[in-house]
Design an enzyme around this catalytic site. Structure first.
Site, short mmCIF file in Angstrom:
data_model
loop_
_atom_site.label_atom_id
_atom_site.label_comp_id
_atom_site.label_asym_id
_atom_site.label_seq_id
_atom_site.Cartn_x
_atom_site.Cartn_y
_atom_site.Cartn_z
N HIS A 45 0.19 0.60 -2.32
CA HIS A 45 0.82 -0.84 -2.53
C HIS A 45 2.17 -0.70 -2.99
CE1 HIS A 45 -3.54 -3.00 -3.11
NE2 HIS A 45 -3.05 -3.44 -2.13
N CYS A 65 -1.06 -4.09 -11.62
CA CYS A 65 -2.50 -4.61 -10.72
C CYS A 65 -3.23 -5.45 -11.48
CB CYS A 65 -3.08 -3.24 -10.05
SG CYS A 65 -2.25 -2.01 -9.45
N MET A 72 19.82 30.28 26.10
CA MET A 72 19.48 28.98 25.34
C MET A 72 20.71 28.00 25.78
SD MET A 72 18.30 27.81 21.89
CE MET A 72 19.58 28.67 20.74
N1 ARG Z 1 -9.03 -0.44 -5.73
C1 ARG Z 1 -8.07 -1.44 -5.42
C2 ARG Z 1 -7.56 -1.63 -4.01
O1 ARG Z 1 -7.81 -0.52 -3.52
C3 ARG Z 1 -7.13 -1.33 -6.35
C4 ARG Z 1 -5.79 -2.31 -6.34
C5 ARG Z 1 -4.61 -2.09 -6.87
N2 ARG Z 1 -3.65 -3.21 -6.98
C6 ARG Z 1 -2.61 -3.19 -6.86
N3 ARG Z 1 -1.78 -4.38 -6.70
N4 ARG Z 1 -2.12 -2.03 -6.69
O2 ARG Z 1 -7.47 -2.51 -3.27
#
Ligand code: ARG
Length: 702
Positions: free
Chosen positions: A168, A264, A635
């Site tokens: 992410h 997150c 070459m």
């Molecule tokens: N286990 C979650 C997933 O893989 C974690 C999310 C983490 N969120 C973030 N915004 N990085 O989706």
């Protein structure tokens, strides 16, 4: 205080690691400690609550990742785009988040089904409100970005994530107050890094090193001049302090096990709207048409992989599968790219695969005029080895003189088009630009060749070493024999190694027997061939005994001098100075040759063309209409030749160095074959094979 900031969180009542959808979760199923996660979440909650208003969404049983409210959606002003999760494991969270947004007075936007976008986890506002950074590559699809730009009326800058640990955008990227950026550059592709550097001045970029990055240092909650985050290194903390941030560290180890940390676990739900910021998204989309043996020949896979590898994304709009073995398939694919340059790159490669940019019926030709001789318009289309057609006055016209790395010049009056080198462009020439109205024509027989239908065909591109050499030589012999008997043309490009390895007599024999129709090389092959003919050595090494003779290093200079004395090679042959060898046979059998000079040439021989532009033209002339090219241990000259040769010409590249062979035989065509072996040995095998074909029965002496 800063009570204006509102943040959405979700208590960890049902939090656990129940499945694996990112690398952090691997090995952590049910490994997070309940009490500790509750405690850590509470600490974070309080740290935030001291500085902002926290709102809560009801946790739901069976949706353990719902704690990560960053993925609920993306909010700007009154508008909320609710997430579409990539993994089915999280899709069940969508209705709860949607309900929360609706109940709290937001206009809710929903993306089309199957267009994943994971909310603020993958979309972060520049903290000065100037634009939105949006990630793609793992969870969110590039094609979602234009929707976001339109719905939120903001500029979207697309960044491609390439390290699966940072799946992410908020795991590796954190815009901060004052235009600062905390981020981990290796998580992004080169293009995205460039984009970041263009927008964020160097003094505002706070680069995180890997040890902090894997502790989710970038996954921080920024509230004005405070940054709330998991534990980080002292040095990073110091750097943040130095630019005026207070760092609040709070342990989040239990959430790291699910691949998340401070940021997150939060979603800012009152992002301010700036009056003068408006939509603009550089994401470009185009539709292309592909036709052919899309599945059997693997074209579809290649095309789609290539789009993604170059940072684009695609949607197959329709696919008509050819049902019979011989029938072709057709597909329309919509391709999106983060900006115009990436789109051009992808389109060019798609065209090489035979795709046509739609609409096909382009009528106005897509050209620009050359303003200065020898200089193409900026956006000129660079030609390839594949047979190409361009739209001229609403018709497809075949491009003449097909070769790679040239511009395509169109003559609308005469309805013609041809490849022309930059240096040969004239003021006023109409040069094809962009990618519209250009297509390459892939031979449909490719598939049959692959299936070995034709009697003697090469074994497909690939590099062969000893095991396959004999078999390949047999095939090449057949092919050469056929070309000769049908009045075709074989060109040989050879380096001096041919002579050093004892191949001269064999190559000479091939020429004598009419298998070779032009010879291309440099100064050295001729020098050492003549040295061997006149003095029995090649670069001073006795070719009979294989040992250097004393004073041998002077031989080739004596030879050059002698030829210069005669005038040129042909005159040296006539005057009886040269009585055998490769050059001798060329002269005697009227096989044209071109020797291209280089900086390291001794002499040179009078025949060596030291004006490289002239030498290139001469090569190009001799290659015209050739059916097959043998590239023997050079070459430099082989690559030169490869650049001028259109697809469809069979190429055999022989070199002891596998790197050279791979480079040359990798033309994406089944007609090229690479052989890693000693070139002298190859030539001797080839001559033997040809002898077998010519005299199938041993001559019995009486
Ligand atoms: N286990 C979650 C997933 O893989 C974690 C999310 C983490 N969120 C973030 N915004 N990085 O989706």
């Amino acid at each position: 205080m800063t009570d204006s900031i509102r943040i959405l969180m979700c208590a960890p009542d049902h939090y656990d690691v129940d499945y694996v959808i990112n690398p952090w979760m691997e090995g952590n199923i049910h490994k997070s400690a309940r009490d500790r996660s509750v405690e850590q979440w509470n600490q974070l909650y309080h740290a935030i609550k001291e500085r902002a208003i926290v709102e809560l969404v009801e946790p739901q049983k069976g949706w353990p990742d719902m704690v990560f409210t960053a993925n609920a959606g993306l909010v700007l002003g009154d508008n909320a785009i609710v997430s579409r999760f990539y993994h089915k494991e999280r899709q069940g969270e969508e209705p709860y988040f949607k309900e929360w947004f609706a109940n709290n007075g937001f206009n809710v936007f929903e993306l089309p089904k199957d267009l994943p976008f994971e909310g603020a986890g993958d979309a972060l506002f520049d903290r000065e409100g100037r634009w939105l950074w949006a990630g793609y590559g793992f969870r969110s699809e590039l094609d979602s970005h234009p929707y976001i730009a339109q719905w939120l009326d903001t500029e979207v800058l697309s960044l491609r994530l390439i390290d699966e640990r940072f799946y992410h955008l908020d795991t590796c990227f954190c815009p901060l107050t004052g235009g600062y950026l905390l981020y981990y550059p290796p998580a992004f592709d080169a293009y995205s890094n460039r984009l970041i550097e263009l927008r964020i001045p160097e003094e505002k970029r706070i680069i995180v090193e890997e040890p902090d990055a894997v502790k989710f240092a970038c996954n921080a909650v920024n509230i004005n001049h405070t940054i709330i985050m998991n534990q980080i290194s002292e040095s990073l903390k110091q750097r943040l302090n130095d630019v005026g941030f207070e760092v609040v560290q709070t342990p989040l180890s239990e959430f790291l096990k699910a691949g998340g940390a401070a940021k997150c676990l939060t979603l800012r739900v009152n992002e301010p709207v700036l009056e003068d910021v408006h939509a603009s998204t550089p994401v470009e989309s185009r539709t292309v048409q592909l036709t052919g043996h899309l599945l059997d020949a693997g074209i579809m896979n290649k095309a789609l992989d290539m789009v993604v590898e170059n940072g684009g994304s695609f949607k197959v709009l329709n696919f008509e599968l050819g049902l019979e073995r011989q029938s072709t398939s057709a597909a329309q694919v919509r391709v999106s790219a983060p900006d115009h340059n990436v789109m051009e790159e992808i389109m060019t490669q798609l065209i090489d695969l035979g795709a046509v940019a739609l609409p096909q019926e382009v009528c106005d030709i897509n050209t620009e005029t050359v303003a200065k001789a020898g200089v193409a318009p900026d956006d000129f289309y660079v030609s390839t080895i594949y047979p190409t057609e361009v739209r001229v006055n609403c018709e497809w016209v075949k491009v003449q003189n097909q070769r790679m790395d040239a511009a395509i010049v169109v003559d609308p009056q005469n309805m013609t088009a041809e490849c022309r080198l930059l240096r040969d462009l004239q003021k006023g020439d109409h040069v094809m630009v962009g990618v519209d109205g250009i297509r390459t024509v892939r031979q449909a027989e490719d598939r049959d060749q692959r299936n070995g239908k034709k009697e003697f065909t090469f074994m497909g591109s690939g590099v062969s070493s000893e095991r396959r050499v004999e078999l390949l030589v047999e095939q090449i012999a057949w092919e050469m024999r056929q070309v000769r008997d049908q009045g075709g043309k074989v060109v040989v490009t050879a380096g001096p190694v041919v002579i050093h390895t004892g191949g001269a007599q064999h190559l000479a024999k091939l020429i004598r027997e009419g298998y070779v129709h032009a010879l291309l090389g440099g100064n050295a092959i001729a020098v050492h061939d003549i040295e061997q003919a006149m003095m029995g050595t090649s670069l001073g090494v006795d070719m009979q005994r294989g040992i250097p003779v004393s004073g041998g290093h002077r031989h080739h200079l004596k030879v050059i001098n002698a030829v210069r004395g005669c005038g040129n090679i042909a005159q040296a042959v006539e005057q009886g100075l040269i009585t055998k060898g490769v050059m001798y046979e060329c002269v005697k059998n009227n096989v044209p040759f071109a020797l291209a000079g280089s900086i390291r040439d001794d002499g040179p021989l009078p025949d060596t063309e030291m004006d490289l532009i002239k030498a290139q033209s001469r090569y190009a002339e001799l290659i015209q209409g050739t059916d097959m090219i043998l590239m023997l241990s050079t070459m430099l000259h082989s690559i030169g030749v490869g650049n001028m040769t259109p697809a469809g010409v069979k190429m055999v590249c022989v070199d002891i160095n596998p790197a050279v062979v791979t480079k040359l035989s990798d033309r994406g065509s089944v007609e090229s074959v690479g052989i890693v072996t000693d070139v002298g040995l190859f030539l001797s095998l080839l001559v033997q094979q040809l002898d077998k074909l010519t005299h199938p029965y041993p001559v019995v002496s009486t």
